[in-house]
Design an enzyme around this catalytic site. Structure first.
Site, PDB file in Angstrom:
ATOM      1  N   ASP A 112      84.383  43.413  67.862  1.00 21.69           N
ATOM      2  CA  ASP A 112      84.724  43.259  69.283  1.00 21.69           C
ATOM      3  C   ASP A 112      86.225  43.465  69.480  1.00 21.69           C
ATOM      4  O   ASP A 112      86.890  42.698  70.165  1.00 21.69           O
ATOM      5  CB  ASP A 112      84.298  41.885  69.800  1.00 21.69           C
ATOM      6  CG  ASP A 112      84.252  41.833  71.325  1.00 21.69           C
ATOM      7  OD1 ASP A 112      84.180  42.909  71.955  1.00 21.69           O
ATOM      8  OD2 ASP A 112      84.306  40.729  71.885  1.00 21.69           O
ATOM      9  N   VAL A 123      88.313  26.629  75.751  1.00 15.45           N
ATOM     10  CA  VAL A 123      89.416  26.477  74.808  1.00 15.45           C
ATOM     11  C   VAL A 123      90.465  25.580  75.443  1.00 15.45           C
ATOM     12  O   VAL A 123      90.853  25.780  76.603  1.00 15.45           O
ATOM     13  CB  VAL A 123      90.033  27.838  74.432  1.00 15.45           C
ATOM     14  CG1 VAL A 123      91.203  27.633  73.475  1.00 15.45           C
ATOM     15  CG2 VAL A 123      88.988  28.739  73.787  1.00 15.45           C
ATOM     16  N   GLY A 178      84.806  30.512  78.891  1.00 14.76           N
ATOM     17  CA  GLY A 178      83.964  31.694  78.849  1.00 14.76           C
ATOM     18  C   GLY A 178      82.497  31.324  78.840  1.00 14.76           C
ATOM     19  O   GLY A 178      82.132  30.165  79.071  1.00 14.76           O
ATOM     20  N   GLY A 227      81.837  28.770  75.785  1.00 12.79           N
ATOM     21  CA  GLY A 227      82.554  27.525  75.636  1.00 12.79           C
ATOM     22  C   GLY A 227      83.904  27.544  76.307  1.00 12.79           C
ATOM     23  O   GLY A 227      84.218  28.436  77.097  1.00 12.79           O
TER      24      GLY A 227
END
Length: 534
Positions: free
Chosen positions: A131, A25, A20, A23
């Site tokens: 969010d 994952v 994203g 960063g």
């Protein structure tokens, strides 16, 4: 980017799960324990950003407080080779945004109930998620049943955090699920998460967000002004009572919503099953929270005592695998089952400002909606000088065919060197001709009359005095523009003494290094005399 087989912070990388804006994952093997973890790494180019780094570290600290079966567990965090990392529970499943939509009502309610329990636990521990959306809800197979886990506390913050780590100029909640108070920069409490959860339920049941639109301005207007859309309009198979539940959870005022996410989920369950009293839909009256006043989300007092989530009698989450019409998760992404880890969806940044109140006329959203103070000034100048500048805010013809352009933020567009003196203006009309012999003119509007005076005095200090003249409430300052020791052009700067126009500055300019002030100024003054300035 790390490759399979790389070792980072002791973790053996198996594959990338997602990437994203902040960063990546990775699925990684724990260095000492026989388990897989989800390893999130901040992009190296962002490490120097103190704010982003603080937000990233805070994500782990906040999430580590929360121990709940419906919240993804955070194991550890650290810094390695100049990169921040967090290790988290790996969830082998899909997120709620990737399953087939619309989702059957029973399954949608099961997802909402699990998420509501997670949110209420977070709220009891002083954490707002901020969010909530389908992409941040993970669904996994747990012994034949579907487990619901809430993820991505990347923009969460404590209730009493006054040092907001979201820059002015960025908006970090996903717009389609953001509560009105989140859009306006007003005080947030647990009911902002409830609003987003209600948007999530609507999206699961219909396949679209409540105020979905291609234009983000329309999405904002929907959250702030439009009534909640009807579920029945898209899902006539659902009970009408569901509309009443969503109408309350999507109330524009937080005080008109349910007191907790679990209460909202329970009301939705009753509406779906046709049992129990239905919620009141508030038209403007304030509801009374069940916990004592003052509101602990406002003064940092003790957290509210929410009732623990109660299972619905006779209802159990449908088993997995499903053989009775219950549709299994079907990822929309190509490639079949996708291993989903925490935070596959990262912070969404939208150019604009978090600190915005609907009545505020000075922010990017009000600019976009053409209702800002700058737009009002542009319109007022159009009305005051109808033959000089176009009507509205679009480019158009000015006096004698000059091309005029409107700017609601002059800092973005100052075309000429001398205009830097007026860069603090909120709005500008710029009107010029391709013929260098013509007089160009500029209309500026400042936030205050003092700001206009300061800019004019600064310009006077940068130019030579050629006298003054007054006409009614308007004063014309005749100036000789000199740069690098040589004549550059003539200008007349006009100010106003009446209150309606005291924040405005008009600048008329002509000439070049190849002419003289003696030749240019008389022509400039003659032009101004015939301009329809009123």
């Amino acid at each position: 980017m790390l490759a399979t087989g790389d070792v980072f912070a002791g973790y053996a990388i198996e594959r990338q799960l997602g990437r994203g804006g902040m960063g990546s994952v990775y699925l990684a093997r724990h260095p000492r324990l026989p388990r897989q973890t989800a390893l999130k790494l901040l992009n190296p180019e962002l490490f120097a950003d103190n704010e982003i780094r603080a937000r990233f570290e805070r994500e782990a600290d906040l999430a580590a407080r929360l121990e709940h079966p419906n919240i993804v567990t955070v194991y550890d965090r650290g810094i390695d080779d100049g990169r921040l990392w967090i290790s988290m529970q790996f969830v082998d499943g899909v997120d709620a945004a990737t399953i087939a939509h619309p989702v059957p009502a029973e399954r949608a309610l099961h997802i909402i109930e699990g998420t509501a329990a997670a949110l209420d636990h977070a709220h009891r521990n002083g954490v707002l998620h901020r969010d909530v959306k389908p992409a941040n809800i993970l669904l996994a197979d747990a012994d034949g049943r579907e487990r619901v886990l809430l993820t991505d506390f990347g923009i969460a913050r404590p209730r009493d955090d006054v040092h907001h780590l979201t820059r002015t100029g960025s908006f970090t909640a996903t717009l389609a699920y953001a509560a009105p108070e989140q859009l306006t920069g007003a005080h947030l409490d647990h009911r902002a998460d409830q609003y987003a959860l209600a948007c999530t339920l609507y999206a699961l049941l219909t396949g679209v967000a409540p105020f979905e639109a291609a234009n983000p301005v329309q999405v904002i207007q929907g959250h702030l002004q439009s009534p909640p859309p009807s579920l029945r309009a898209r899902r006539p198979d659902l009970p009408a009572a569901m509309d009443a539940v969503l109408a309350r959870a999507l109330a524009k005022r937080a005080t008109d919503r349910f007191d907790s996410c679990t209460e909202f989920a329970a009301a939705a369950r009753r509406a779906l099953s046709g049992t129990g009293a239905q919620p009141t839909v508030f038209a403007g009256a304030r509801s009374v929270p069940r916990y004592p006043q003052p509101d602990p989300y406002g003064d940092g007092g003790p957290a509210p005592r929410f009732a623990a989530p109660q299972p619905n009698p006779g209802y159990a989450p449908p088993p997995m695998p499903r053989s009775s019409g219950y549709r299994a998760p079907v990822p929309r992404r190509k490639g079949g089952r996708v291993a989903v880890a925490v935070l596959l969806t990262f912070t969404l940044t939208i150019g604009g400002a978090v600190t915005w109140v609907w009545q505020d006329e000075s922010t990017w959203i009000s600019d976009t909606l053409e209702r800002s103070r700058a737009h009002k000034d542009l319109a007022a100048m159009s009305q005051a000088f109808p033959q000089m500048v176009p009507t509205g805010f679009a480019d158009g013809p000015g006096f004698e065919g000059r091309e005029c352009s409107a700017y609601a933020n002059t800092k973005i567009r100052n075309e000429l060197l001398w205009e830097l003196t007026f860069q603090q203006a909120d709005a500008k009309w710029s009107c010029g001709s391709l013929d260098s012999a013509d007089t160009d003119y500029f209309f500026y509007a400042f936030a205050t009359a003092a700001g206009a005076v300061e800019a004019v005095n600064r310009f006077r200090g940068e130019t030579g005095d050629q006298g003054n003249a007054s006409t009614g409430s308007r004063t014309d300052h005749h100036r000789e523009q000199v740069y690098n020791g040589g004549y550059s052009g003539s200008a007349v700067v006009s100010t106003f003494s009446d209150s309606a126009r005291e924040r405005w500055v008009l600048v008329f300019q002509r000439g070049s290094a190849f002419t003289t002030v003696e030749a240019d100024m008389p022509v400039l003054l003659a032009d101004i005399a015939r301009f329809p300035l009123g």
